[in-house]
Design a protein around this motif. Sequence first.
Motif, mmCIF file in Angstrom:
data_model
loop_
_atom_site.group_PDB
_atom_site.id
_atom_site.type_symbol
_atom_site.label_atom_id
_atom_site.label_comp_id
_atom_site.label_asym_id
_atom_site.label_seq_id
_atom_site.Cartn_x
_atom_site.Cartn_y
_atom_site.Cartn_z
ATOM 1 N N ARG A 55 0.840 -1.386 0.023
ATOM 2 C CA ARG A 55 -0.009 -0.008 -0.048
ATOM 3 C C ARG A 55 0.861 1.273 -0.210
ATOM 4 N NH1 ARG A 55 -0.363 2.313 5.305
ATOM 5 N NH2 ARG A 55 0.566 0.925 6.692
ATOM 6 N N ILE A 56 0.249 2.200 -0.192
ATOM 7 C CA ILE A 56 0.842 3.485 -0.235
ATOM 8 C C ILE A 56 0.130 4.438 0.792
ATOM 9 C CG2 ILE A 56 -0.078 4.586 -2.147
ATOM 10 C CD1 ILE A 56 2.762 5.864 -2.794
ATOM 11 N N GLU A 57 0.707 5.242 1.701
ATOM 12 C CA GLU A 57 -0.221 6.313 2.504
ATOM 13 C C GLU A 57 0.358 7.517 2.136
ATOM 14 O OE1 GLU A 57 -0.865 5.166 6.599
ATOM 15 O OE2 GLU A 57 0.542 6.611 7.042
ATOM 16 N N GLU A 58 -0.605 8.358 1.842
ATOM 17 C CA GLU A 58 -0.408 9.785 1.474
ATOM 18 C C GLU A 58 -0.412 10.649 2.940
ATOM 19 O OE1 GLU A 58 -2.195 13.630 -1.091
ATOM 20 O OE2 GLU A 58 -3.061 11.627 -0.937
ATOM 21 N N ARG A 59 0.758 11.240 3.169
ATOM 22 C CA ARG A 59 0.957 12.003 4.430
ATOM 23 C C ARG A 59 1.166 13.420 4.354
ATOM 24 N NH1 ARG A 59 3.393 8.705 9.237
ATOM 25 N NH2 ARG A 59 2.387 6.664 8.912
ATOM 26 N N ASP A 60 0.779 14.502 5.056
ATOM 27 C CA ASP A 60 1.176 15.829 4.948
ATOM 28 C C ASP A 60 1.728 16.225 6.496
ATOM 29 O OD1 ASP A 60 0.535 16.315 2.453
ATOM 30 O OD2 ASP A 60 -1.713 16.641 3.013
ATOM 31 N N SER A 61 2.630 17.099 6.332
ATOM 32 C CA SER A 61 3.103 17.552 7.799
ATOM 33 C C SER A 61 2.679 18.996 7.586
ATOM 34 C CB SER A 61 4.626 17.463 7.874
ATOM 35 O OG SER A 61 4.987 16.116 8.050
ATOM 36 N N PHE A 62 2.251 19.648 8.760
ATOM 37 C CA PHE A 62 1.934 21.181 8.941
ATOM 38 C C PHE A 62 2.629 21.777 9.879
ATOM 39 C CE2 PHE A 62 -1.705 18.910 7.135
ATOM 40 C CZ PHE A 62 -2.136 19.659 5.906
ATOM 41 N N SER A 63 2.901 23.037 9.815
ATOM 42 C CA SER A 63 3.569 23.923 10.856
ATOM 43 C C SER A 63 2.671 25.255 10.754
ATOM 44 C CB SER A 63 5.065 24.074 10.555
ATOM 45 O OG SER A 63 5.565 24.889 11.538
ATOM 46 N N THR A 64 2.425 25.840 12.163
ATOM 47 C CA THR A 64 1.767 26.855 12.097
ATOM 48 C C THR A 64 2.592 28.066 12.108
ATOM 49 O OG1 THR A 64 1.747 27.113 14.529
ATOM 50 C CG2 THR A 64 -0.227 25.970 13.399
ATOM 51 N N VAL A 65 2.215 29.262 11.885
ATOM 52 C CA VAL A 65 2.927 30.392 12.197
ATOM 53 C C VAL A 65 3.142 30.531 13.497
ATOM 54 C CG1 VAL A 65 1.977 31.406 10.056
ATOM 55 C CG2 VAL A 65 0.716 31.913 12.220
ATOM 56 N N ALA A 66 3.822 31.650 14.052
ATOM 57 C CA ALA A 66 4.117 31.784 15.441
ATOM 58 C C ALA A 66 2.667 32.374 16.082
ATOM 59 C CB ALA A 66 5.233 32.995 15.710
ATOM 60 N N ILE A 67 2.313 31.713 17.135
ATOM 61 C CA ILE A 67 0.956 32.293 17.663
ATOM 62 C C ILE A 67 1.316 32.723 19.046
ATOM 63 C CG2 ILE A 67 -1.201 31.556 18.416
ATOM 64 C CD1 ILE A 67 -0.919 28.899 16.421
ATOM 65 N N ASP A 68 0.702 33.989 19.508
ATOM 66 C CA ASP A 68 0.741 34.499 20.836
ATOM 67 C C ASP A 68 -0.558 34.784 21.219
ATOM 68 O OD1 ASP A 68 0.048 37.015 19.312
ATOM 69 O OD2 ASP A 68 1.392 38.168 20.677
ATOM 70 N N ASP A 69 -1.538 34.273 20.746
ATOM 71 C CA ASP A 69 -2.903 34.547 21.089
ATOM 72 C C ASP A 69 -3.117 33.361 21.907
ATOM 73 O OD1 ASP A 69 -5.947 34.154 21.147
ATOM 74 O OD2 ASP A 69 -5.864 35.614 19.695
ATOM 75 N N VAL A 70 -3.591 33.853 23.220
ATOM 76 C CA VAL A 70 -4.033 32.669 24.338
ATOM 77 C C VAL A 70 -5.131 31.924 23.822
ATOM 78 C CG1 VAL A 70 -4.243 32.480 26.764
ATOM 79 C CG2 VAL A 70 -2.451 34.281 26.180
ATOM 80 N N THR A 71 -6.021 32.408 23.666
ATOM 81 C CA THR A 71 -7.230 31.883 23.213
ATOM 82 C C THR A 71 -6.942 31.007 22.217
ATOM 83 O OG1 THR A 71 -8.415 33.802 23.844
ATOM 84 C CG2 THR A 71 -9.743 32.127 22.387
ATOM 85 N N LEU A 72 -6.192 31.293 21.013
ATOM 86 C CA LEU A 72 -5.811 30.433 19.698
ATOM 87 C C LEU A 72 -4.823 29.256 20.068
ATOM 88 C CD1 LEU A 72 -6.232 29.866 16.674
ATOM 89 C CD2 LEU A 72 -4.381 31.205 16.472
ATOM 90 N N LEU A 73 -4.080 29.518 21.298
ATOM 91 C CA LEU A 73 -2.945 28.606 21.813
ATOM 92 C C LEU A 73 -3.860 27.443 22.404
ATOM 93 C CD1 LEU A 73 -0.037 30.800 22.937
ATOM 94 C CD2 LEU A 73 -0.198 29.026 20.992
ATOM 95 N N ALA A 74 -5.130 27.658 23.205
ATOM 96 C CA ALA A 74 -5.683 26.989 23.953
ATOM 97 C C ALA A 74 -6.426 25.986 23.084
ATOM 98 C CB ALA A 74 -7.027 27.788 24.797
ATOM 99 N N GLN A 75 -6.991 26.878 22.193
ATOM 100 C CA GLN A 75 -7.913 26.060 21.241
ATOM 101 C C GLN A 75 -6.978 24.843 20.432
ATOM 102 O OE1 GLN A 75 -10.364 28.273 18.604
ATOM 103 N NE2 GLN A 75 -11.847 26.368 17.903
ATOM 104 N N MET A 76 -5.880 25.281 20.012
ATOM 105 C CA MET A 76 -4.763 24.551 19.211
ATOM 106 C C MET A 76 -4.614 23.263 20.039
ATOM 107 S SD MET A 76 -3.677 25.387 15.996
ATOM 108 C CE MET A 76 -2.531 24.074 16.197
ATOM 109 N N ARG A 77 -4.380 23.432 21.503
ATOM 110 C CA ARG A 77 -4.454 22.426 22.468
ATOM 111 C C ARG A 77 -5.476 21.541 22.279
ATOM 112 N NH1 ARG A 77 -5.607 21.258 27.572
ATOM 113 N NH2 ARG A 77 -3.923 19.877 28.785
ATOM 114 N N GLU A 78 -6.518 21.959 22.630
ATOM 115 C CA GLU A 78 -7.950 21.398 22.538
ATOM 116 C C GLU A 78 -8.118 20.780 21.089
ATOM 117 O OE1 GLU A 78 -12.566 22.577 23.285
ATOM 118 O OE2 GLU A 78 -11.654 23.219 21.401
ATOM 119 N N PHE A 79 -7.709 21.183 20.130
ATOM 120 C CA PHE A 79 -7.824 20.435 18.853
ATOM 121 C C PHE A 79 -6.953 19.389 18.761
ATOM 122 C CE2 PHE A 79 -5.119 20.323 14.700
ATOM 123 C CZ PHE A 79 -5.717 19.679 14.000
#
Length: 136
Positions: A55-79
Amino acid sequence: MAVIIYTARRGVISGHTAGEAYEMEVGIESVSPSFDREENTLTTLSGKDFTTFYRIEERDSFSTVAIDDVTLLAQMREFLMSVAAGEPFTLDLMGEPGSPVAPVSYKLRGNPAKRLVNSAGFYSYSWQVKVFDENA
């Protein structure tokens, strides 16, 4: 900005409810597509190769921009906690909340990483995913 749609399951933040779907808009700094092949090659004494392809498995790697928004950081953790057990989620690199353009379903692979970008409290997340096909 990319839009991530996931169902909150673990690490649920204040104001969110477990089992509910949420959208999050986040800047993606890099995307690295790759393929993971599952195969076995045997070579005879004369040098001829015999390959069995599984088989072959398609993969992607993602990296976010630098984040300093506390609310967005908390939601990233939740996600990331909510999809840690292989639950599918959707990421749309070109869309906006409520207006999908090219959504792709994924499942998390490996362990996500959170790194301090600078001493001012900016963080970047990175994670690897497998393209999820519910018909496969």
